[in-house]
Enzyme design. Structure first.
Site, PDB file in Angstrom:
ATOM      1  N   SER A  12       0.700  -1.074  -0.112  1.00 48.11           N
ATOM      2  CA  SER A  12       0.121   0.011   0.025  1.00 48.11           C
ATOM      3  C   SER A  12       0.882   1.301  -0.241  1.00 48.11           C
ATOM      4  O   SER A  12       0.354   2.273  -0.229  1.00 48.11           O
ATOM      5  CB  SER A  12      -0.823   0.312   1.188  1.00 48.11           C
ATOM      6  OG  SER A  12      -0.162   0.116   2.418  1.00 48.11           O
ATOM      7  N   ASP A  44      -4.241   7.737   7.840  1.00 49.58           N
ATOM      8  CA  ASP A  44      -5.054   6.880   8.596  1.00 49.58           C
ATOM      9  C   ASP A  44      -4.984   5.862   9.604  1.00 49.58           C
ATOM     10  O   ASP A  44      -5.601   4.867  10.053  1.00 49.58           O
ATOM     11  CB  ASP A  44      -5.762   6.041   7.411  1.00 49.58           C
ATOM     12  CG  ASP A  44      -4.828   5.030   6.513  1.00 49.58           C
ATOM     13  OD1 ASP A  44      -3.606   5.226   7.170  1.00 49.58           O
ATOM     14  OD2 ASP A  44      -5.082   4.729   5.675  1.00 49.58           O
ATOM     15  N   HIS A  55      -1.001   4.474   7.084  1.00 47.41           N
ATOM     16  CA  HIS A  55      -0.330   5.151   5.799  1.00 47.41           C
ATOM     17  C   HIS A  55       0.013   6.631   6.216  1.00 47.41           C
ATOM     18  O   HIS A  55      -0.654   7.253   7.020  1.00 47.41           O
ATOM     19  CB  HIS A  55      -1.278   5.065   4.503  1.00 47.41           C
ATOM     20  CG  HIS A  55      -1.318   3.649   4.344  1.00 47.41           C
ATOM     21  ND1 HIS A  55      -2.694   3.340   4.958  1.00 47.41           N
ATOM     22  CD2 HIS A  55      -0.877   2.412   3.901  1.00 47.41           C
ATOM     23  CE1 HIS A  55      -3.245   1.771   4.465  1.00 47.41           C
ATOM     24  NE2 HIS A  55      -1.775   1.563   4.181  1.00 47.41           N
TER      25      HIS A  55
END
Ligand SMILES: *[C@@H]1O[C@H](CO)[C@@H](O)[C@H](O)[C@H]1NC(C)=O
Length: 385
Positions: free
Chosen positions: A42, A347, A350
């Protein structure tokens, strides 16, 4: 993030060094690549997980730069986006993106959120893994080779054959291998698994090299003990935290992983004739940012901008960013903060766009890599907004 005087001064210093030249022991990175091929999780997923049909990402993901969720786990651009921008290339499309005529002329992104280096198991966050990304790359290359043999019709959308040898192969993966294991294993067990993880990584790099890849750009893994998600779960006992309130054992594992990854890069440099391997110390850049955040214009180093629960972490695993859930009988929503440029973390897992911009500008000083590339700083990051 406000453009701090320190940041401006830093860029000027870098410019001067670049102009003056004369730095020894620096690589000749000219940053002139026709294409980039990215592999990762991610941290560099630009839409793969969403394209693959996993749960959609709600607002306020993407709100700072794209205006709506863009498939990136951030409020805006990722490090890979800023790097592409700095190299004067368009943002990478995800390999799995099948609508909207994705353009792969300047490369492809195989990164997928949740991916680990080691093969996925039934309990993995993602069924994809590094090995599968490599297979997808070979499938892509084979298809491109066939299409190019059919004439000019597709040339605007796909790389030329020589882009595969001249292109930049970028990697940012390994965080999930470590973070995932801490839920069920001891620190010693996690550390003992690192050579196996890196053997898998080495196998992937070797197959790319054998197929013609020559320019390797390898990010090490970040201080995962500084992520609100891990602090919330593993840092309840303050004795587990270091002086900047990050989980000590997670960061210890990350550092050992990075030492071994660095050694692997050195070893492969001896084995991959004609290849350039650049190792980037993302860990140090991120850790310095978290330790000395105010110097870089940030106000919150380990509090999620988008989350639920309030300070100090504003993170609650039951209520992910942008979602509304029932907590103790009440409906609650994890909303975004009013100014994400004050936050390092987006979040809970990240980084914010502001942090990603800072990290990329540090990468581009060339001082956090092996070999360093301070002598050839051909670009400045474009102003942010
Ligand atoms: C933070 O800044 C101080 C003061 O300049 C420095 O000594 C320290 O090494 C920095 N910490 C990190 C982790 O970079």
């Amino acid at each position: 993030m406000r453009p701090t005087p320190a940041a401006v001064a830093l860029l000027l210093v870098v410019l001067c060094l670049g102009g003056g030249g004369g730095r020894e022991a620096s690589a000749s990175s000219d940053f002139d690549y026709p294409a980039a091929f990215n592999f990762g999780d991610s941290n560099s997923d630009t839409g793969g997980r969403i394209a693959a049909g996993f749960e959609p990402m709600p607002p306020p993901y993407g709100s700072t730069f794209f205006g709506s969720p863009s498939g990136r786990f951030s409020d805006g651009r990722l490090i890979v986006d800023f790097l592409m921008d700095a190299m004067d290339m368009p943002f990478l499309n995800s390999y799995l993106d099948s609508v909207g005529a994705p353009n792969f002329l300047a490369g492809v992104n195989f990164a997928q959120a949740g991916c680990s280096i080691t093969p996925a198991t039934a309990t993995s966050v993602s069924p994809f893994s590094f090995g599968l990304q490599i297979k997808q790359f070979f499938a892509f290359k084979e298809k491109v080779t066939k299409l190019l043999s059919k004439g000019d019709r597709y040339r605007r959308y796909i790389p030329q054959l020589d882009y595969f040898s001249k292109g930049l192969y970028m990697f940012d993966i390994g965080q999930n291998d470590l973070a995932g294991q801490f839920y069920s294993k001891t620190e010693d067990q996690v550390i003992a698994s690192i050579p196996t993880i890196l053997l898998e990584f080495e196998t992937g790099l070797k197959s790319l090299y054998e197929q013609g890849a020559r320019k390797f750009w390898i990010h090490n893994t970040g201080p995962l003990g500084c992520l609100p998600q891990n602090i919330a779960l593993f840092g309840k006992d303050p004795s587990q935290l270091d002086e900047v309130h990050c989980v000590t054992k997670h960061n210890r594992a990350a550092k050992i992983f990075n030492l071994q990854l660095h050694a692997l890069c050195t070893k492969l440099r001896g084995q991959f004739a004609g290849a350039d391997i650049t190792y980037i110390d993302i860990y140090s850049i991120k850790y310095s940012l978290i330790a000395n955040y105010s110097r870089y214009g940030f106000e919150n180093p380990t509090q999620a901008c988008c989350g639920y629960g309030g300070p100090p972490l504003n993170y609650d695993g039951r209520v992910p960013c942008g979602q509304t859930k029932s907590v103790n009988g009440n409906l609650v929503t994890a909303k975004g903060c009013s100014d994400s440029t004050e936050y390092v973390n987006w979040d809970g897992i990240h980084y914010t766009e502001a942090a990603n911009f800072h990290i990329t500008s540090q990468i581009l000083t060339g001082r956090h890599s092996d070999p360093p590339f301070v002598d050839k700083m051909p670009f400045l990051l474009k102003p942010r907004f």
